[in-house]
Design a protein around this motif. Sequence first.
Motif, PDB file in Angstrom:
ATOM      1  N   LEU A  68       0.819  -1.267   0.074  1.00 17.29           N
ATOM      2  CA  LEU A  68       0.076   0.012   0.025  1.00 17.29           C
ATOM      3  C   LEU A  68       0.670   1.347  -0.032  1.00 17.29           C
ATOM      4  O   LEU A  68       0.280   2.222  -0.261  1.00 17.29           O
ATOM      5  N   GLY A  69       2.145   1.285   0.411  1.00 17.56           N
ATOM      6  CA  GLY A  69       2.927   2.353   0.501  1.00 17.56           C
ATOM      7  C   GLY A  69       3.060   3.105  -0.679  1.00 17.56           C
ATOM      8  O   GLY A  69       2.881   4.349  -0.736  1.00 17.56           O
ATOM      9  N   PRO A  70       3.203   2.517  -1.923  1.00 18.20           N
ATOM     10  CA  PRO A  70       3.610   3.364  -3.172  1.00 18.20           C
ATOM     11  C   PRO A  70       2.102   4.103  -3.438  1.00 18.20           C
ATOM     12  O   PRO A  70       2.226   5.184  -3.953  1.00 18.20           O
ATOM     13  N   PHE A  71       1.058   3.240  -3.283  1.00 18.87           N
ATOM     14  CA  PHE A  71      -0.208   3.828  -3.561  1.00 18.87           C
ATOM     15  C   PHE A  71      -0.488   5.263  -2.559  1.00 18.87           C
ATOM     16  O   PHE A  71      -1.065   6.214  -3.095  1.00 18.87           O
TER      17      PHE A  71
ATOM     18  N   ALA B 202       0.662  12.695  -2.771  1.00 19.32           N
ATOM     19  CA  ALA B 202       1.379  13.462  -3.642  1.00 19.32           C
ATOM     20  C   ALA B 202       0.382  14.526  -4.779  1.00 19.32           C
ATOM     21  O   ALA B 202       0.788  15.490  -5.311  1.00 19.32           O
ATOM     22  N   SER B 203      -0.679  13.846  -5.099  1.00 19.07           N
ATOM     23  CA  SER B 203      -1.446  14.400  -6.071  1.00 19.07           C
ATOM     24  C   SER B 203      -2.430  15.569  -5.721  1.00 19.07           C
ATOM     25  O   SER B 203      -2.941  16.274  -6.492  1.00 19.07           O
ATOM     26  N   PHE B 204      -2.058  16.034  -4.162  1.00 17.94           N
ATOM     27  CA  PHE B 204      -2.650  17.308  -3.655  1.00 17.94           C
ATOM     28  C   PHE B 204      -1.609  18.355  -3.589  1.00 17.94           C
ATOM     29  O   PHE B 204      -1.666  19.338  -2.931  1.00 17.94           O
TER      30      PHE B 204
ATOM     31  N   ALA C  57      -2.307  12.753  -9.728  1.00 14.38           N
ATOM     32  CA  ALA C  57      -3.859  12.793  -9.548  1.00 14.38           C
ATOM     33  C   ALA C  57      -4.692  11.941 -10.377  1.00 14.38           C
ATOM     34  O   ALA C  57      -5.564  11.215 -10.036  1.00 14.38           O
ATOM     35  N   LEU C  58      -4.129  11.600 -11.632  1.00 21.00           N
ATOM     36  CA  LEU C  58      -4.749  10.873 -12.665  1.00 21.00           C
ATOM     37  C   LEU C  58      -4.871   9.426 -12.073  1.00 21.00           C
ATOM     38  O   LEU C  58      -5.826   8.598 -12.199  1.00 21.00           O
ATOM     39  N   SER C  59      -3.717   8.960 -11.610  1.00 18.48           N
ATOM     40  CA  SER C  59      -3.407   7.595 -11.248  1.00 18.48           C
ATOM     41  C   SER C  59      -4.253   7.597  -9.916  1.00 18.48           C
ATOM     42  O   SER C  59      -5.112   6.372  -9.522  1.00 18.48           O
ATOM     43  N   THR C  60      -4.575   8.432  -9.239  1.00 18.98           N
ATOM     44  CA  THR C  60      -5.483   8.268  -7.953  1.00 18.98           C
ATOM     45  C   THR C  60      -6.946   8.163  -8.489  1.00 18.98           C
ATOM     46  O   THR C  60      -7.599   7.282  -8.015  1.00 18.98           O
ATOM     47  N   LEU C  61      -7.281   8.748  -9.552  1.00 17.01           N
ATOM     48  CA  LEU C  61      -8.663   8.764 -10.120  1.00 17.01           C
ATOM     49  C   LEU C  61      -8.803   7.091 -10.686  1.00 17.01           C
ATOM     50  O   LEU C  61      -9.900   6.670 -10.603  1.00 17.01           O
TER      51      LEU C  61
END
Length: 259
Positions: A19-22, A28-30, A233-237
């Motif tokens: 889970l760390g990388p995610f 980081a997306s914020f 941000a796109l990766s989070t989405l």
Amino acid sequence: MKHSRWLGVALIVALSIMLGPFLIIFFASFEPTSTLRFPPTGFTLFWFRKVLSMSMFQKSLVLSLRIALVASLLSLLLGIPVAYATSRYSFKGKRLIELIVTSPAIVPGMVAGLALLRFFVLMRVFSVETTLLIGHTAIVLPYAVRSVLSSLTNLPVSIEEAANSLGSHPVRTFFLIVLPNIKVGVISAFIMCFITSFNNVPISLFLSGPGVNTLPIVMMTYMEYYYNPSIAALSTLLIGLTLAIVLLAQKLLGVSKLV
């Protein structure tokens, strides 16, 4: 007691690795500045609004969703009959067919991508999007076959024999008896195929063309020139979309074994 402590440490380490990388990408997306960094120096939703408004991401997202959806459906249309035949019948060349069907999952993605590229270059009859669709169908087909085959193996043959002995046609028996009983396997196969196709890089890298690129390829190209939090941000989405698909299937369809 000491044993339990070591098990707890092992669990924490395993969760940190998975889970760390995610979590790093999520936070980081914020980041409010134009540099991708962790921990973030503040909070902003600017990068989410930016990636949702960029036409290059919109176009590639639609293409990726379309290819993943059609490739998953095609893999089920091809994989369910193959799985049923291999689970219910014994015939000459059965092992060879199983090997051919599962080979795309065994062969490295880069090798499969290069082979497909050379094949389609020699044929010169398909458009770029069609070659992408065929390539994605080929690589997700083994997942469809294996998932459905597992469900068919656990389904007693006696159920079908009882239906046939009562006068039901084999085709009718399949659609009314077999298919509803392997619903979980079919749904799990579709979700697995869809996510695998949507996130695929090697096949898409070789088969993409000018103006026709899937979302992972566009993201890789974008990162070659820009190092801002927009990709985070796109990766989070995308992570949220993947979780939503799985949780929705679990909630509405009762596929509790998927997660």
